[in-house]
Write a protein that holds these residues in place. Structure first.
Motif, short mmCIF file in Angstrom:
data_model
loop_
_atom_site.label_atom_id
_atom_site.label_comp_id
_atom_site.label_asym_id
_atom_site.label_seq_id
_atom_site.Cartn_x
_atom_site.Cartn_y
_atom_site.Cartn_z
N GLY A 98 -5.82 0.94 2.30
CA GLY A 98 -4.74 0.20 2.96
C GLY A 98 -5.23 -0.89 3.88
N ALA A 99 -6.54 -1.09 3.97
CA ALA A 99 -7.08 -2.14 4.83
C ALA A 99 -6.87 -3.52 4.21
N TYR A 100 -6.57 -4.49 5.07
CA TYR A 100 -6.43 -5.88 4.63
C TYR A 100 -7.81 -6.52 4.64
N LYS A 101 -8.25 -7.02 3.48
CA LYS A 101 -9.63 -7.49 3.32
C LYS A 101 -9.77 -9.01 3.33
N GLY A 102 -8.65 -9.74 3.33
CA GLY A 102 -8.72 -11.19 3.28
C GLY A 102 -8.03 -11.74 2.05
N GLY A 103 -8.22 -13.00 1.76
CA GLY A 103 -7.55 -13.58 0.61
C GLY A 103 -7.70 -15.08 0.51
N ILE A 104 -6.65 -15.72 0.03
CA ILE A 104 -6.68 -17.15 -0.29
C ILE A 104 -5.35 -17.77 0.17
N HIS A 135 0.83 -1.20 0.00
CA HIS A 135 0.00 0.00 0.00
C HIS A 135 0.87 1.26 0.00
N ALA A 136 2.04 1.19 0.63
CA ALA A 136 2.94 2.34 0.66
C ALA A 136 3.57 2.61 -0.71
N LYS A 137 3.61 1.57 -1.57
CA LYS A 137 4.30 1.70 -2.86
C LYS A 137 3.36 1.81 -4.06
N HIS A 138 2.11 1.37 -3.90
CA HIS A 138 1.18 1.34 -5.03
C HIS A 138 -0.17 1.90 -4.62
N LYS A 139 -0.86 2.51 -5.55
CA LYS A 139 -2.16 3.12 -5.29
C LYS A 139 -3.30 2.17 -5.65
N GLY A 140 -4.48 2.48 -5.12
CA GLY A 140 -5.68 1.76 -5.50
C GLY A 140 -5.82 0.42 -4.82
N ASP A 141 -6.74 -0.40 -5.35
CA ASP A 141 -6.95 -1.75 -4.84
C ASP A 141 -5.82 -2.65 -5.32
N LEU A 142 -5.40 -3.56 -4.45
CA LEU A 142 -4.21 -4.36 -4.72
C LEU A 142 -4.46 -5.83 -4.41
N ALA A 188 -7.77 -3.81 -10.12
CA ALA A 188 -6.83 -4.05 -9.03
C ALA A 188 -5.46 -4.32 -9.61
N THR A 189 -4.44 -3.77 -8.98
CA THR A 189 -3.05 -4.01 -9.39
C THR A 189 -2.55 -5.28 -8.71
N VAL A 190 -1.91 -6.15 -9.48
CA VAL A 190 -1.44 -7.43 -8.95
C VAL A 190 0.08 -7.37 -8.73
N ILE A 191 0.50 -7.61 -7.50
CA ILE A 191 1.91 -7.55 -7.13
C ILE A 191 2.34 -8.94 -6.68
#
Length: 262
Positions: free
Chosen positions: A144-150, A119-126, A219-222
């Motif tokens: 910057g909130a952590y929403k969950g994942g897989i 979040h510090a390096k990229h904008k938007g949803d990630l 969403a940007t994929v990192i």
């Protein structure tokens, strides 16, 4: 100089960080039985090879997903570097981002640190894909909130399970297919490489697509972790590769904790 320690399920990574820049990094196999003295002897030699000494270390921050490894790392910090370490997620180093999930206490430290750093390096949803012992997909929203994942089995775990369960299958190295990219293997080894490699590419692409569709917005994929570059050769799913997200997250968390303590 900051010594950032990331204790994962497979390796413990030690990194020297100065002003947010990583100056050196080393890794050793995770073993909760490894004593502070053993760590110290190993680190002393590596510091000398870099032209540094333990007196260069002014602060220590530790993140771990292996609770049994924490004590000896704390002893390493206090006994050999003469500093009380910060523990990621505790005290002044409590998480500064929202963990918007049903079980926030169960989120791995590495995943929170990755979310902070990305979040510090990229904008938007990630979407962060971390290739470690497990392969994890994490969603971080624009705030910057952590929403969950897989959580999926890591590629090495998958390969080990395949080889251990099938007596006649050989142990192979994980590698990107070269030359002919046919998915019809003509030898046992080529069929295994196709199944592991292209199967993983299909999983990465498929799950990322499902995450984007559920989000309903770009969403940007990192990608992060040692094997990210291996898969980047044959998929366009990654927008960027950030190999040191967890260490960068530790550095950022340390700076924020110091600021909070003032």
């Amino acid at each position: 100089m900051l010594l950032a320690i990331d204790a994962g399920n497979t390796n413990v990574v030690f990194a020297l960080v100065d002003g947010g820049a990583i100056k050196a990094r080393w890794r050793i196999a995770t073993d909760p039985r490894r004593t502070a003295d053993e760590y110290a002897v190993w680190l002393h030699q590596l510091l000398e090879l870099e032209g540094r000494s333990k007196s260069d270390v002014e602060a220590v921050i530790i993140a771990t997903v292996v609770p049994r490894a924490l004590h000896n790392l704390e002893v390493l910090s206090s006994k050999y570097f003469h500093v009380e370490p910060m523990i990621a997620g505790q005290g002044n180093a409590a998480w500064p981002i929202a963990l918007d999930v049903d079980e926030p206490h169960a989120v791995g430290a590495d995943r929170v640190l990755n979310a902070m750093a990305v979040h510090a390096k990229h904008k938007g949803d990630l979407i962060v894909i971390d290739f470690g012992t497990a392969t994890t997909f994490d969603v971080v929203d624009s705030s910057g909130a952590y929403k969950g994942g897989i959580i999926a089995p890591g590629i090495n775990l998958s390969l080990d399970a395949l080889v251990n369960a099938a007596a006649k299958l050989p142990r192979i190295a994980i590698e990107a297919p070269k030359g002919n990219l046919s998915v019809i293997g003509r030898t046992t080894e080529s069929q295994m490489i196709i199944g592991i490699y292209w199967g993983y590419v299909a999983m990465i692409e498929g799950l990322t697509d499902r995450l984007k569709r559920e989000l309903g917005r770009p969403a940007t994929v990192i990608a992060t972790g040692g094997l990210a570059i291996l898969f980047d050769k044959h998929t366009n799913v990654f927008d960027a590769i950030e190999p040191d997200l967890t260490i960068q997250g530790l550095s950022l968390l340390h700076a924020m904790a110091i600021q909070k303590a003032k």
